[in-house]
Design a protein around this motif. Structure first.
Motif, short mmCIF file in Angstrom:
data_model
loop_
_atom_site.label_atom_id
_atom_site.label_comp_id
_atom_site.label_asym_id
_atom_site.label_seq_id
_atom_site.Cartn_x
_atom_site.Cartn_y
_atom_site.Cartn_z
N SER A 156 16.46 99.36 30.91
CA SER A 156 16.01 100.25 31.97
C SER A 156 15.95 101.70 31.49
CB SER A 156 16.94 100.16 33.18
OG SER A 156 16.93 98.88 33.72
N ILE A 157 16.97 102.13 30.77
CA ILE A 157 16.98 103.51 30.26
C ILE A 157 15.85 103.73 29.27
CG2 ILE A 157 18.30 105.15 28.85
CD1 ILE A 157 20.82 104.01 30.15
N VAL A 158 15.66 102.78 28.36
CA VAL A 158 14.61 102.93 27.35
C VAL A 158 13.24 102.98 28.01
CG1 VAL A 158 13.46 101.75 25.44
CG2 VAL A 158 15.95 101.93 25.47
N MET A 159 12.99 102.10 28.97
CA MET A 159 11.69 102.08 29.63
C MET A 159 11.49 103.33 30.50
SD MET A 159 10.15 99.57 28.40
CE MET A 159 8.71 99.57 29.43
N TYR A 160 12.54 103.82 31.12
CA TYR A 160 12.46 105.06 31.89
C TYR A 160 12.04 106.22 30.99
CZ TYR A 160 13.90 109.16 34.55
OH TYR A 160 13.92 110.37 35.17
N LEU A 172 -3.88 111.48 37.91
CA LEU A 172 -3.70 110.17 38.52
C LEU A 172 -2.87 109.26 37.61
CD1 LEU A 172 -4.39 108.42 40.98
CD2 LEU A 172 -6.43 107.68 39.76
N SER A 173 -3.15 109.31 36.32
CA SER A 173 -2.36 108.51 35.38
C SER A 173 -0.92 109.00 35.32
CB SER A 173 -2.98 108.57 33.98
OG SER A 173 -4.25 107.98 33.99
N GLN A 174 -0.73 110.31 35.42
CA GLN A 174 0.63 110.85 35.42
C GLN A 174 1.41 110.37 36.63
OE1 GLN A 174 0.11 115.08 35.18
NE2 GLN A 174 0.01 115.06 32.95
N LYS A 175 0.77 110.35 37.78
CA LYS A 175 1.45 109.87 38.99
C LYS A 175 1.77 108.38 38.89
CE LYS A 175 -0.38 113.37 42.04
NZ LYS A 175 0.53 113.85 43.04
N TYR A 176 0.84 107.62 38.30
CA TYR A 176 1.08 106.19 38.11
C TYR A 176 2.25 105.96 37.16
CZ TYR A 176 0.38 101.36 36.70
OH TYR A 176 0.57 100.04 36.41
N LEU A 177 2.28 106.68 36.06
CA LEU A 177 3.38 106.53 35.10
C LEU A 177 4.70 106.99 35.69
CD1 LEU A 177 1.55 107.68 31.86
CD2 LEU A 177 2.26 105.36 32.44
N ASN A 178 4.66 108.01 36.53
CA ASN A 178 5.88 108.47 37.20
C ASN A 178 6.40 107.39 38.16
OD1 ASN A 178 7.90 110.41 37.69
ND2 ASN A 178 6.88 110.95 39.61
N ALA A 179 5.49 106.71 38.84
CA ALA A 179 5.90 105.62 39.73
C ALA A 179 6.54 104.49 38.92
CB ALA A 179 4.70 105.10 40.51
N PHE A 203 12.06 101.84 36.88
CA PHE A 203 13.11 101.63 35.89
C PHE A 203 14.33 102.50 36.15
CE2 PHE A 203 9.44 99.87 33.69
CZ PHE A 203 9.98 98.62 33.40
N LEU A 204 14.16 103.67 36.76
CA LEU A 204 15.32 104.46 37.18
C LEU A 204 16.09 103.70 38.26
CD1 LEU A 204 16.98 107.07 37.18
CD2 LEU A 204 15.39 107.95 38.89
N GLY A 205 15.36 103.10 39.19
CA GLY A 205 16.01 102.30 40.23
C GLY A 205 16.71 101.09 39.67
N SER A 206 16.09 100.44 38.70
CA SER A 206 16.74 99.26 38.11
C SER A 206 17.99 99.67 37.33
CB SER A 206 15.78 98.48 37.22
OG SER A 206 15.39 99.24 36.10
N PHE A 207 17.96 100.85 36.70
CA PHE A 207 19.17 101.36 36.04
C PHE A 207 20.29 101.55 37.04
CE2 PHE A 207 21.66 105.22 35.24
CZ PHE A 207 22.43 104.75 34.20
N LEU A 208 20.00 102.22 38.15
CA LEU A 208 21.04 102.44 39.17
C LEU A 208 21.55 101.12 39.73
CD1 LEU A 208 19.50 105.42 41.15
CD2 LEU A 208 21.53 105.46 39.71
N LEU A 212 20.59 103.05 46.54
CA LEU A 212 19.71 104.04 45.95
C LEU A 212 18.77 103.39 44.92
CD1 LEU A 212 22.09 107.09 45.45
CD2 LEU A 212 20.25 106.84 47.11
N GLY A 213 19.31 102.48 44.14
CA GLY A 213 18.48 101.78 43.16
C GLY A 213 17.41 100.95 43.82
N ALA A 214 17.78 100.21 44.86
CA ALA A 214 16.80 99.37 45.56
C ALA A 214 15.72 100.24 46.21
CB ALA A 214 17.51 98.52 46.62
N LEU A 215 16.10 101.37 46.79
CA LEU A 215 15.11 102.26 47.39
C LEU A 215 14.16 102.82 46.34
CD1 LEU A 215 17.30 104.17 49.99
CD2 LEU A 215 15.56 102.44 50.44
N GLN A 216 14.69 103.18 45.17
CA GLN A 216 13.84 103.68 44.09
C GLN A 216 12.87 102.61 43.60
OE1 GLN A 216 13.45 106.67 42.46
NE2 GLN A 216 14.77 107.64 43.96
N ILE A 217 13.37 101.39 43.47
CA ILE A 217 12.52 100.28 43.02
C ILE A 217 11.41 100.01 44.02
CG2 ILE A 217 12.48 97.79 42.58
CD1 ILE A 217 15.32 98.11 41.40
#
Length: 98
Positions: free
Chosen positions: A11-15, A29-36, A41-46, A72-77
């Motif tokens: 999760s950390i590596v992919m984030y 648009l690509s930046q927003k997609y990549l941020n999503a 992965f931030l949510g899966s880390f949490l 918090l992780g589930a909400l992020q995911i």
């Protein structure tokens, strides 16, 4: 457990990968997609960190902290999946051939 440590590291590596990919692209648009995608992965880390901490210590205090991390992780995911789906559909509207 070892498996949760592996999930945490992935999760950390992919984030970090998606955050660096944001810097490489100029399309908003690509930046927003990549941020999503990075939010997923931030949510899966949490989420996995909360599970791992409860399994490791198993105290009442850690239970409450782990529940907060799980929520918090589930909400992020969930939010990351919704945003990624939205921006993927927007990209397909702008680029119908590809």
């Amino acid at each position: 457990m070892f498996i949760f440590a592996v999930f945490i590291m992935i999760s950390i590596v992919m984030y970090v990968y998606y955050k660096v990919a944001i810097l490489k692209t100029k399309d908003k648009l690509s930046q927003k997609y990549l941020n999503a995608k990075s939010r997923i992965f931030l949510g899966s880390f949490l989420f996995f960190f909360g599970i791992n901490q409860y399994i490791a210590y198993q105290t009442r205090f850690i239970l409450f902290i782990s529940i907060v991390f799980l929520l918090l992780g589930a909400l992020q995911i969930i939010d990351g999946f919704k945003e990624a789906k939205h921006y993927r559909n927007e990209w397909k509207k702008l680029h119908p051939d590809g």
